[in-house]
Design an enzyme around this catalytic site. Structure first.
Site, PDB file in Angstrom:
ATOM      1  N   GLU A 174      -5.543  -8.211  -1.463  1.00  0.00           N
ATOM      2  CA  GLU A 174      -6.210  -8.056  -0.162  1.00  0.00           C
ATOM      3  C   GLU A 174      -7.659  -7.696  -0.400  1.00  0.00           C
ATOM      4  O   GLU A 174      -7.951  -6.799  -1.196  1.00  0.00           O
ATOM      5  CB  GLU A 174      -5.599  -6.931   0.675  1.00  0.00           C
ATOM      6  CG  GLU A 174      -4.325  -7.271   1.370  1.00  0.00           C
ATOM      7  CD  GLU A 174      -3.880  -6.182   2.348  1.00  0.00           C
ATOM      8  OE1 GLU A 174      -4.743  -5.565   3.013  1.00  0.00           O
ATOM      9  OE2 GLU A 174      -2.665  -5.944   2.420  1.00  0.00           O
ATOM     10  N   GLU A 203       0.827  -1.219   0.000  1.00  0.00           N
ATOM     11  CA  GLU A 203       0.000   0.000   0.000  1.00  0.00           C
ATOM     12  C   GLU A 203       0.858   1.265   0.000  1.00  0.00           C
ATOM     13  O   GLU A 203       0.746   2.121   0.881  1.00  0.00           O
ATOM     14  CB  GLU A 203      -0.955  -0.014   1.198  1.00  0.00           C
ATOM     15  CG  GLU A 203      -1.926  -1.185   1.146  1.00  0.00           C
ATOM     16  CD  GLU A 203      -2.983  -1.180   2.236  1.00  0.00           C
ATOM     17  OE1 GLU A 203      -2.719  -0.618   3.302  1.00  0.00           O
ATOM     18  OE2 GLU A 203      -4.076  -1.735   2.016  1.00  0.00           O
TER      19      GLU A 203
END
Ligand code: BG6
Length: 472
Positions: free
Chosen positions: A367, A175
């Site tokens: 995810e 991320e």
């Protein structure tokens, strides 16, 4: 009409995703140094402490360090073909800037990858997942310092060479776009956010982008078959109303996220980013050598997907969403999880189409999942969780992945977040559970650490066995 016939492609990678600091525990074993997570007892949303404190659940986590073989057995029982983990940088280079790697740390991941191989499971490995070695934070202020590029390169080269024959799929930074919102957790930056200048923050982001491109280059040199992806938080940003002012506000908010993957895929900063720097007095040290390195672009784009948000240009309507670390305004049409994360399965199809149209690079959903409180019950003498809410969430999202594949989007695989319960990144709780496997550990640290299959365990095994045909 939804397209229920198009199958997921042959070889689609099905599995689950984790991070070292949220599962391993053994924080001071095997020569490991401290990472920032060891001093963040409240997760990403609470201040750090000076040293590890007993209330930090990540110190023991779910003890994957000692139980990895049994856990991977359970993943194999579900039919996983891929397992995403991260390598704790501080297990390999305890201080981050050491000259030599720690052999015990390297040997641990050898054992994990060998266990995956025994079951025919591909490891998908994140190099840096919110676990910068603490020394790099204290001595260098994390990624604000250009020195971290060299330390990261040494770490990346070490693991690429060591696991050359065991790992094909790599992700450089988890991320990476979250650094703008969580400088400590994401960028290992010790300076409090309020005191960090925009130039220092974007300079840190630039250092990570250069390090990511450098790692991509090195991975391909070490193993031409290696496949390297960037990893970003993906959240569609819808205009709050049809007012063009809101549409432009949504577009500009989207740019702040897209900049990171644009650099990774296109090898240079986009014009809208240069404009933003100019207009906000952000002055960056970007060298010619940096520009050259950035040209080493990724093989695929991976992302997490949990929610969508809205944006508005009207300051009076700008309210913060609970649990939304990336900013944005809550969507009045969507339900939310117990932690305030708004649930939007169709947003996943939107993102897959947007990313594919923009980059024409294979996409990997690494995810996705529902954090929920679970109740352990006994059914016919067997302990389990009847987690129909989790099954519904995952089913609805996977149906949208199937829709996107029917739209022509190239999707490599899907790893749901936390296939086994683990410690939450944002809140450091055990009670925010994502798993198909229940772990007996509570927020106060009590529990046996025993594992139990939830109802969703059998459901996911069916989805994998039928390559998605069992989705409703
Ligand atoms: C992602 C992170 O942001 O979301 C994971 O990459 C994290 O590390 C996951 O665990 C879910 O967030 P949380 O806060 O519910 O654990």
């Amino acid at each position: 009409m939804p397209d229920t016939t198009t199958p997921f492609p042959q070889g689609f990678l099905w599995g689950g995703a984790t991070a070292a600091n949220q599962i391993e525990g053994a924080y001071a074993e095997g020569g490991k140094g401290l990472s920032i997570q060891d001093v963040l007892p409240g997760g990403g949303i609470a201040p750090r402490t000076d040293a590890p404190t007993p209330d930090n659940l990540k110190l023991e986590a779910i003890d994957f360090y000692h139980r990895y073989a049994a856990d991977i057995d359970l993943f194999a029982e579900m039919g996983f073909s891929v397992f995403r983990i991260s390598i704790a940088w501080s297990r390999i280079f305890p201080n981050g800037d050491d000259a030599e790697p720690n052999e015990e740390g390297l040997a641990f991941y050898d054992r994990v990858f060998d266990e995956c191989a025994r079951h025919g499971i591909e490891p998908l490995v994140t190099l840096s997942h919110y676990e910068t070695p603490l020394h790099l934070t204290e001595a260098y202020d994390g990624w604000v310092s250009r020195d971290l590029i060299g330390f990261y390169e040494r770490f990346a080269r070490t693991v690429f060479e060591r696991y050359r024959d065991k790992v094909t799929y790599w992700l450089t930074f988890n991320e990476i776009n979250s650094i703008l919102h969580l400088p400590l957790m994401s960028g290992g930056i010790g300076t409090p956010k309020a005191e960090l200048s925009p130039s220092a923050l974007f300079q840190a982001a630039h250092h990570e982008l250069v390090a990511s491109a450098l790692a991509t280059k090195v991975a391909h040199e070490v193993n031409p078959d290696a496949r390297v992806g960037c990893m970003v938080i993906a959240a569609p940003i819808y205009p709050l109303t049809p007012d063009p002012v809101d549409v432009v506000a949504a577009m500009e908010a989207d740019h702040a996220n897209l900049m990171f993957s644009d650099v990774h895929v296109r090898g240079a900063y986009p014009g809208y980013a240069l404009r933003y720097f100019r207009e906000h007095g952000i002055v960056l040290d970007i060298t010619d050598a940096d520009r050259e390195i950035l040209r080493h672009t990724v093989d695929f784009v991976s992302f997490s997907y949990y929610m969508s948000v809205c944006e508005t240009g009207d300051p009076a309507r700008k309210t913060a969403g609970e649990g939304n670390i990336m900013g944005g305004v809550p969507n009045p049409t969507l339900p939310a999880s117990e932690w305030g994360w708004q649930i939007d399965p169709r947003g996943l199809r939107v993102i897959l189409n947007q990313f594919w149209d923009r980059w024409q690079k294979p996409l990997f959903i690494v995810e996705n999942g529902l954090g929920a409180r679970d109740q352990l019950v006994e059914v016919d003498g067997v302990r389990t969780v009847i987690d129909d809410y989790r099954i519904a969430y995952l089913n609805d999202h996977l149906v949208q992945v199937r829709e996107a594949i029917s739209d022509g989007v190239q999707v490599m695989g899907y790893t749901s977040w936390g296939p086994i319960d683990l410690v939450s990144a944002s809140t450091a709780q055990m009670s925010k559970r994502y798993g198909f496997i229940y772990v007996d550990r509570n927020d106060d640290g009590t529990g046996t650490l025993e594992r139990y299959r939830k109802k969703s365990f059998g459901w996911y095994a069916d989805v994998i066995r039928t390559n998605g045909a069992s989705l409703r």
